[in-house]
Design a protein around this motif. Structure first.
Motif, mmCIF file in Angstrom:
data_model
loop_
_atom_site.group_PDB
_atom_site.id
_atom_site.type_symbol
_atom_site.label_atom_id
_atom_site.label_comp_id
_atom_site.label_asym_id
_atom_site.label_seq_id
_atom_site.Cartn_x
_atom_site.Cartn_y
_atom_site.Cartn_z
ATOM 1 N N LEU A 198 -22.940 -48.351 12.213
ATOM 2 C CA LEU A 198 -23.010 -49.595 11.449
ATOM 3 C C LEU A 198 -23.015 -50.805 12.383
ATOM 4 N N LEU A 199 -22.155 -50.786 13.383
ATOM 5 C CA LEU A 199 -22.055 -51.913 14.303
ATOM 6 C C LEU A 199 -23.292 -52.037 15.198
ATOM 7 N N ALA A 200 -24.062 -50.978 15.314
ATOM 8 C CA ALA A 200 -25.255 -51.016 16.163
ATOM 9 C C ALA A 200 -26.423 -51.734 15.491
ATOM 10 N N HIS A 201 -26.358 -51.920 14.170
ATOM 11 C CA HIS A 201 -27.458 -52.593 13.475
ATOM 12 C C HIS A 201 -27.438 -54.085 13.813
ATOM 13 N N THR A 202 -28.587 -54.619 14.111
ATOM 14 C CA THR A 202 -28.682 -56.022 14.509
ATOM 15 C C THR A 202 -29.227 -56.915 13.415
ATOM 16 N N GLU A 203 -29.687 -56.353 12.328
ATOM 17 C CA GLU A 203 -30.189 -57.177 11.240
ATOM 18 C C GLU A 203 -29.119 -57.335 10.169
ATOM 19 N N GLY A 204 -29.249 -58.386 9.395
ATOM 20 C CA GLY A 204 -28.332 -58.595 8.289
ATOM 21 C C GLY A 204 -27.071 -59.325 8.682
ATOM 22 N N PRO A 205 -26.066 -59.310 7.808
ATOM 23 C CA PRO A 205 -24.830 -60.046 8.055
ATOM 24 C C PRO A 205 -24.061 -59.537 9.271
ATOM 25 N N GLU A 206 -23.258 -60.416 9.828
ATOM 26 C CA GLU A 206 -22.346 -60.025 10.901
ATOM 27 C C GLU A 206 -21.289 -59.079 10.339
ATOM 28 N N VAL A 207 -21.039 -57.989 11.054
ATOM 29 C CA VAL A 207 -20.048 -57.000 10.617
ATOM 30 C C VAL A 207 -18.780 -57.161 11.443
ATOM 31 N N VAL A 208 -17.678 -57.434 10.764
ATOM 32 C CA VAL A 208 -16.357 -57.490 11.395
ATOM 33 C C VAL A 208 -15.657 -56.179 11.058
ATOM 34 N N ALA A 209 -15.290 -55.415 12.072
ATOM 35 C CA ALA A 209 -14.784 -54.060 11.850
ATOM 36 C C ALA A 209 -13.261 -54.011 11.860
ATOM 37 N N TYR A 210 -12.717 -53.290 10.870
ATOM 38 C CA TYR A 210 -11.293 -52.967 10.818
ATOM 39 C C TYR A 210 -11.149 -51.448 10.723
ATOM 40 N N TRP A 211 -10.048 -50.957 11.257
ATOM 41 C CA TRP A 211 -9.800 -49.512 11.284
ATOM 42 C C TRP A 211 -8.427 -49.250 10.663
ATOM 43 N N GLY A 212 -8.422 -48.547 9.533
ATOM 44 C CA GLY A 212 -7.182 -48.331 8.792
ATOM 45 C C GLY A 212 -6.402 -47.132 9.292
ATOM 46 N N ALA A 213 -5.790 -47.268 10.450
ATOM 47 C CA ALA A 213 -5.029 -46.167 11.046
ATOM 48 C C ALA A 213 -4.024 -46.729 12.039
ATOM 49 N N HIS A 214 -3.210 -45.831 12.604
ATOM 50 C CA HIS A 214 -2.168 -46.258 13.553
ATOM 51 C C HIS A 214 -2.720 -46.469 14.958
ATOM 52 N N GLU A 215 -3.806 -45.743 15.312
ATOM 53 C CA GLU A 215 -4.313 -45.788 16.674
ATOM 54 C C GLU A 215 -5.705 -46.416 16.707
ATOM 55 N N LEU A 216 -6.001 -47.138 17.779
ATOM 56 C CA LEU A 216 -7.313 -47.741 17.961
ATOM 57 C C LEU A 216 -8.378 -46.661 18.122
ATOM 58 N N PRO A 217 -9.542 -46.835 17.499
ATOM 59 C CA PRO A 217 -10.627 -45.860 17.645
ATOM 60 C C PRO A 217 -11.423 -46.133 18.911
ATOM 61 N N GLY A 218 -12.432 -45.303 19.153
ATOM 62 C CA GLY A 218 -13.314 -45.521 20.292
ATOM 63 C C GLY A 218 -14.442 -46.473 19.974
ATOM 64 N N VAL A 219 -14.195 -47.399 19.075
ATOM 65 C CA VAL A 219 -15.170 -48.394 18.628
ATOM 66 C C VAL A 219 -14.452 -49.745 18.619
ATOM 67 N N PRO A 220 -15.086 -50.831 19.063
ATOM 68 C CA PRO A 220 -14.412 -52.137 19.035
ATOM 69 C C PRO A 220 -14.094 -52.566 17.595
ATOM 70 N N VAL A 221 -12.855 -52.919 17.351
ATOM 71 C CA VAL A 221 -12.444 -53.362 16.022
ATOM 72 C C VAL A 221 -11.600 -54.633 16.143
ATOM 73 N N ARG A 222 -11.583 -55.386 15.046
ATOM 74 C CA ARG A 222 -10.784 -56.620 15.004
ATOM 75 C C ARG A 222 -9.307 -56.318 14.846
ATOM 76 N N GLY A 223 -8.994 -55.202 14.203
ATOM 77 C CA GLY A 223 -7.591 -54.873 14.012
ATOM 78 C C GLY A 223 -7.402 -53.501 13.403
#
Length: 494
Positions: A198-223
């Motif tokens: 999803l974050l790799a798509h360059t068209e359309g709205p800006e995507v701000v990513a959140y990850w609903g878990a205790h540990e950070l994923p291997g993807v850049p997220v806002r929180g």
């Protein structure tokens, strides 16, 4: 308005603008109006795209209609969403035997409107799911059992189907005047690969990513926020309540206690990322309040409040709790269309909670009056992406006194979304010199203005304008003509 390199550089009288920028490309709006673009502060992009490209059950009116749609659907995987048995004459979902018969050998996954339970064909049920919390031998699955079968269904979606769903969703959001979406991903919701694509798509709205878990994923997220579940949902009877549901002998499910919530808040604050939680029931909110209080003791109020942690939904909250949340700098990401769909004296909330509790949900005015910052969203595919309808629902709440002003609602669905994602520059989400050129162009019909001798004039429906004769949001919504993100057009009506 003049824009250079994606930034608003001037606003003022037309003749002055032409003089200051004689070589500019000029776009005539022919009576349309410009306003800051919307931000949807809570989406699930792939699931929403699958609803647009797959089996839409949101309008199904009975058990038989749902089953007929399953029979007619193409396989091998039938991914559907949106059934709501509280609106059906049978007041029950189909049994698994009925689903298997209609499936005719296809694999079927059908999420309920709140996505906290699902109907599935027997071939999706693993031995692990059969022993998990929330398993039903012949009914819909919830809690841990639902998460397990949803994971199996997601694994059956091809990369091509996922890409098509994501792109369909992003284009649809842009066509609604939305320039940014907050993707609330997580291990039990979509997975890292889904979020990465999803974050790799360059068209359309800006995507701000959140990850609903205790540990950070291997993807850049806002929180580590979004749908980090404290509890479930009212419709599936999994939201955690202090008193049992009115129509079932259960008080829902509490997935995190106060100590676990506090530990997450402390960890995220120290990491410098937003923490956040999905919370709906009053027992869930009590656990959140306990967690913030414990985190405050460990971190101090300034450190905790400056992190601008966020809560999703916040459907059951007292006036005292709202004051506490404001003191901790909490941002409430809320969904006004929840009230439009299920509020009021005859809605699903009353069916599940009874007359007294059922009309007290989603008190936007209580949160705003306490000083809690609001950001509006859809939780799509739970409700449709329709920002003007969300603004209208926030204003015309089905419980008297719970709504907010048009100006407050519009601001919460524009500037409030950027603030919720940590953009605190004072310019983003507005249209003034120095602000990012992120806006939408809206076309309205000719409106008769009261007191104008029945003359027909074209008026802006920007709810912040205060123009005499401004529509009260009860008429047809404006139609998006163009959506622009940082000076780049991401949607233009053909």
């Amino acid at each position: 308005m003049a824009v250079t390199d994606g930034v608003v550089v001037w606003i003022g009288q037309d003749s002055v603008g032409h003089a200051l920028h004689p070589d500019a490309e000029v776009i005539e709006l022919d009576g349309a109006f410009v306003a800051p673009a919307f931000v949807d502060a809570h989406v699930h992009a792939t699931s929403a795209g699958l609803l647009l490209t797959g089996l839409d059950l949101t309008k199904s009116s009975s058990v038989d209609e749902l089953l007929e749609k399953v029979r007619a659907a193409e396989g091998p995987l039938v991914w559907g969403h949106g059934w709501d048995e509280t609106r059906w004459p049978e007041n029950r979902p189909p049994t698994r035997a009925e689903i298997d018969e209609a499936a005719q050998g296809k694999t079927v996954y059908l999420s309920r409107i709140d996505v906290h339970s699902a109907l599935v064909s027997s071939d999706l049920i693993t031995d692990e799911a059969r022993t998990a919390d929330g398993f039903s031998a012949d009914g819909h699955l919830s809690r841990a059992a639902h998460h397990l079968v949803r994971g199996a269904a997601k694994a059956a979606i091809t990369p091509e189907q996922r890409e098509a769903a994501q792109l369909t969703f992003l284009r649809h959001a842009a066509s609604k005047g939305i320039a940014s979406v907050h993707e609330c991903a997580g291990p039990d919701i979509s997975g890292e690969d889904d979020l990465r694509e999803l974050l790799a798509h360059t068209e359309g709205p800006e995507v701000v990513a959140y990850w609903g878990a205790h540990e950070l994923p291997g993807v850049p997220v806002r929180g580590l926020a979004g749908d980090h579940f404290v509890d479930g949902a009212i419709g599936s009877r999994t939201a955690a309540l202090t008193e049992p549901y009115a129509d079932a002998a259960t008080s829902g499910a509490l997935y995190l206690d106060g100590r676990q919530i506090a530990d997450h808040l402390i960890k995220c604050t120290e990491l410098g990322v937003q923490a956040g939680f999905h919370v709906i029931g009053d027992a869930g909110m009590a656990a959140v309040i306990e967690g913030f209080a414990l985190a405050e003791k460990a971190l101090g109020t300034p450190a905790l409040a400056s992190a601008r942690h966020r809560l999703e939904h916040v459907e059951m909250v007292s006036a005292e709790q709202a004051q506490q949340l404001a003191g901790w700098g909490v941002i409430a990401s809320v969904q006004p269309l929840f009230d439009a769909e299920w509020g009021g004296p005859t809605g699903m909330y009353v069916q599940r909670l009874g007359d007294e509790r059922g009309v007290g949900l989603n008190p936007f005015s209580r949160l705003a009056a306490a000083g809690v910052a609001l950001a509006l969203g859809s939780d799509t595919p739970v409700t449709a992406i329709d920002p003007w309808a969300a603004v209208k629902a926030a204003v015309h709440h089905k419980t008297e006194g719970h709504g907010i002003s048009p100006r407050a609602a519009f601001t919460a669905h524009t500037r409030g979304g950027w603030r919720a994602a940590g953009v605190m520059d004072g310019l983003t989400g507005t249209l003034q010199p120095g602000a990012p050129a992120t806006y939408a162009v809206w076309e309205t019909g000719d409106l008769v203005v009261a007191g104008s001798d029945a003359r027909v004039q074209r008026w802006s429906t920007d709810p912040r304008s205060g123009v005499p004769g401004l529509p009260d949001l009860t008429g047809p919504a404006p139609v998006c003509v163009r959506t622009v993100l940082n000076g780049r057009t991401i949607y233009e009506r053909k």
